[in-house]
Motif scaffolding. Structure first.
Motif, PDB file in Angstrom:
ATOM      1  N   UNK A   1      29.897  17.712  22.933  1.00 53.34           N
ATOM      2  CA  UNK A   1      28.613  19.172  23.122  1.00 53.34           C
ATOM      3  C   UNK A   1      29.219  18.390  24.744  1.00 53.34           C
ATOM      4  N   UNK A   2      29.402  19.788  25.212  1.00 55.53           N
ATOM      5  CA  UNK A   2      29.763  20.398  26.950  1.00 55.53           C
ATOM      6  C   UNK A   2      28.831  21.332  27.272  1.00 55.53           C
ATOM      7  N   UNK A   3      28.196  21.566  27.860  1.00 50.54           N
ATOM      8  CA  UNK A   3      27.707  22.330  28.979  1.00 50.54           C
ATOM      9  C   UNK A   3      28.686  23.458  29.648  1.00 50.54           C
ATOM     10  N   UNK A   4      28.349  24.635  29.703  1.00 47.19           N
ATOM     11  CA  UNK A   4      29.231  25.026  30.768  1.00 47.19           C
ATOM     12  C   UNK A   4      29.140  26.600  31.512  1.00 47.19           C
ATOM     13  N   UNK A   5      28.707  27.017  32.902  1.00 47.75           N
ATOM     14  CA  UNK A   5      28.437  28.481  33.326  1.00 47.75           C
ATOM     15  C   UNK A   5      29.536  29.115  32.606  1.00 47.75           C
ATOM     16  N   UNK A   6      29.368  30.043  31.704  1.00 42.07           N
ATOM     17  CA  UNK A   6      29.120  31.821  31.617  1.00 42.07           C
ATOM     18  C   UNK A   6      28.674  32.634  31.371  1.00 42.07           C
ATOM     19  N   UNK A   7      29.146  32.957  30.345  1.00 44.76           N
ATOM     20  CA  UNK A   7      29.068  34.902  30.035  1.00 44.76           C
ATOM     21  C   UNK A   7      29.764  35.675  30.936  1.00 44.76           C
ATOM     22  N   UNK A   8      30.344  37.054  29.801  1.00 46.27           N
ATOM     23  CA  UNK A   8      31.949  36.963  29.787  1.00 46.27           C
ATOM     24  C   UNK A   8      31.324  37.867  31.546  1.00 46.27           C
ATOM     25  N   UNK A   9      30.311  38.556  32.251  1.00 49.80           N
ATOM     26  CA  UNK A   9      30.436  39.092  33.607  1.00 49.80           C
ATOM     27  C   UNK A   9      31.130  37.898  34.316  1.00 49.80           C
ATOM     28  N   UNK A  10      30.275  37.280  34.778  1.00 50.63           N
ATOM     29  CA  UNK A  10      30.217  35.488  35.165  1.00 50.63           C
ATOM     30  C   UNK A  10      31.581  35.533  35.396  1.00 50.63           C
ATOM     31  N   UNK A  11      32.147  35.194  34.159  1.00 53.90           N
ATOM     32  CA  UNK A  11      33.307  35.003  33.634  1.00 53.90           C
ATOM     33  C   UNK A  11      34.177  35.653  34.214  1.00 53.90           C
ATOM     34  N   UNK A  12      34.111  37.186  34.074  1.00 56.19           N
ATOM     35  CA  UNK A  12      35.311  37.460  34.863  1.00 56.19           C
ATOM     36  C   UNK A  12      35.544  37.740  36.371  1.00 56.19           C
ATOM     37  N   UNK A  13      34.272  37.325  37.071  1.00 56.81           N
ATOM     38  CA  UNK A  13      33.866  37.344  38.049  1.00 56.81           C
ATOM     39  C   UNK A  13      34.847  36.055  38.957  1.00 56.81           C
ATOM     40  N   UNK A  14      34.538  34.465  37.966  1.00 57.21           N
ATOM     41  CA  UNK A  14      35.150  33.796  38.688  1.00 57.21           C
ATOM     42  C   UNK A  14      36.861  33.757  38.971  1.00 57.21           C
ATOM     43  N   UNK A  15      37.416  34.260  37.369  1.00 57.68           N
ATOM     44  CA  UNK A  15      38.104  34.909  36.875  1.00 57.68           C
ATOM     45  C   UNK A  15      39.283  35.256  38.495  1.00 57.68           C
ATOM     46  N   UNK A  16      39.244  35.985  38.320  1.00 55.64           N
ATOM     47  CA  UNK A  16      38.700  37.466  39.665  1.00 55.64           C
ATOM     48  C   UNK A  16      39.122  37.197  40.675  1.00 55.64           C
ATOM     49  N   UNK A  17      37.829  35.557  41.242  1.00 54.20           N
ATOM     50  CA  UNK A  17      38.130  35.403  42.595  1.00 54.20           C
ATOM     51  C   UNK A  17      38.993  34.439  43.041  1.00 54.20           C
ATOM     52  N   UNK A  18      39.195  33.426  41.656  1.00 50.71           N
ATOM     53  CA  UNK A  18      39.980  32.417  41.319  1.00 50.71           C
ATOM     54  C   UNK A  18      41.749  33.203  42.016  1.00 50.71           C
ATOM     55  N   UNK A  19      41.515  34.449  41.253  1.00 51.15           N
ATOM     56  CA  UNK A  19      42.914  35.158  41.289  1.00 51.15           C
ATOM     57  C   UNK A  19      43.441  35.538  43.294  1.00 51.15           C
ATOM     58  N   UNK A  20      42.358  35.640  43.774  1.00 48.23           N
ATOM     59  CA  UNK A  20      42.495  36.354  45.269  1.00 48.23           C
ATOM     60  C   UNK A  20      41.836  37.675  45.214  1.00 48.23           C
ATOM     61  N   UNK A  21      40.996  37.742  44.777  1.00 47.64           N
ATOM     62  CA  UNK A  21      40.060  40.031  44.739  1.00 47.64           C
ATOM     63  C   UNK A  21      38.995  39.089  45.429  1.00 47.64           C
ATOM     64  N   UNK A  22      38.501  39.813  46.299  1.00 47.06           N
ATOM     65  CA  UNK A  22      37.000  40.143  46.306  1.00 47.06           C
ATOM     66  C   UNK A  22      36.320  40.238  45.619  1.00 47.06           C
ATOM     67  N   UNK A  23      34.882  38.973  45.310  1.00 52.36           N
ATOM     68  CA  UNK A  23      34.680  39.842  44.351  1.00 52.36           C
ATOM     69  C   UNK A  23      32.854  39.833  44.132  1.00 52.36           C
ATOM     70  N   UNK A  24      32.247  40.600  43.894  1.00 59.84           N
ATOM     71  CA  UNK A  24      30.676  40.823  44.313  1.00 59.84           C
ATOM     72  C   UNK A  24      30.536  41.032  42.594  1.00 59.84           C
ATOM     73  N   UNK A  25      29.424  40.407  42.135  1.00 58.94           N
ATOM     74  CA  UNK A  25      28.962  40.208  40.574  1.00 58.94           C
ATOM     75  C   UNK A  25      27.266  41.298  40.771  1.00 58.94           C
ATOM     76  N   UNK A  26      26.966  41.720  40.043  1.00 56.90           N
ATOM     77  CA  UNK A  26      26.108  42.757  40.084  1.00 56.90           C
ATOM     78  C   UNK A  26      25.263  41.857  38.361  1.00 56.90           C
TER      79      UNK A  26
END
Length: 296
Positions: A36-61
């Protein structure tokens, strides 16, 4: 990546509660799990993190609750370089996703919580954020009327948006028509369209269907997947969408963007947790080069 495309993600933030087991319990059955593990997620947050890791300037609403999960979700995004000043705090619990992983594949139950407090008037307040974006990413873990408001705002601002229609549900034609790209997987496409082959012709260079190990299809062709051994597929689609958005915002052709997104998703599924294995741009480029030199 030679530039930092401005990407705005409008969507959900969840705390993922992940159970790994050898089988899924039948109705009325109790089984022993393995982890059993806990991870931060949510499709929006996941996409925000992925885009930031890849080098984008990311803002989340988005919206989180007034609880410890909300605090942690915000902190994780900030640590990843995502701008969080446009994430609100609702007087309710944060969203939660209960995920069961069996043999590298997952089943997910989402409890929306604060995500369903993200309403159209909040999107209207953030119109200037959308207007200053090069591309917007939207999913369906928020109210449909909020998705419609965001789609309308993008259209009025002449900002393209990618609609990742997950969890799948029938959508008004206006939302589909306003999207620059729609990215369902096979099962989601079957819910959205009576005939996916016909839909591919009706929405050329807009409808992009992900098919796991079979790669990606769109009306202009097929882009092969990168064969890898899956550890946890949670977040693979989110990584794909973030990478696709990054490349399209950078001016890449759709086929090239899909190939890059396939590579990013392939790297992501090698780790447990939606966000843990999301790669950097350098890692994706190196992986693609390695596969090109040693395809087997």
């Amino acid at each position: 990546m030679s530039q930092q495309p401005k990407i705005t993600v409008i969507g959900s933030l969840n705390m993922d509660l992940t159970v790994t087991s050898a089988k899924r319990p039948a109705a009325g059955e109790t089984i022993l799990g393995e982890r059993f593990e806990t991870f931060p997620g949510g499709k929006g947050a996941n996409q925000a993190v992925a885009a930031a890791r890849l080098g984008a300037d990311v803002t989340m609403i988005g919206m989180v609750g007034q609880d410890p999960f909300g605090d942690e979700l915000m902190q994780v995004l900030r640590q990843e370089g995502v701008k969080t000043e446009h994430i609100g705090r609702a007087d309710t619990s944060s969203g939660v996703a209960v995920i069961q992983v069996v043999d590298g594949d997952n089943s997910i139950t989402v409890i929306p919580g604060a995500n369903f407090k993200l309403m159209p008037d909040y999107i209207e307040e953030k119109r200037d954020v959308i207007q200053n974006s090069e591309i917007v990413l939207i999913q369906l873990e928020i109210p449909l009327e909020t998705v419609a408001a965001a789609a309308k705002c993008c259209e009025e601002a002449n900002v393209p948006y990618i609609l990742n229609p997950a969890p799948a549900q029938p959508l008004p034609y206006e939302i589909i028509n306003q999207a620059a790209y729609i990215t369902p997987n096979e099962s989601e496409a079957a819910i959205l369209f009576e005939d996916t082959d016909k839909a591919l012709q009706e929405f050329p260079d807009k409808l992009v269907i992900t098919k796991g190990e079979e790669g990606v299809v769109y009306s202009g062709g097929h882009v092969a997947a990168f064969p890898v051994s899956a550890v946890d597929t949670t977040g693979a689609g989110d990584t794909f969408n973030a990478a696709l958005g990054l490349m399209l915002a950078s001016g890449s052709p759709l086929a090239e963007a899909c190939s890059y997104a396939n590579a990013a998703a392939a790297l992501q599924i090698g780790s447990h947790g939606a966000q843990a294995g999301m790669p950097t741009d350098a890692e994706v480029i190196a992986f693609m080069r390695q596969k090109e030199e040693n395809p087997l």
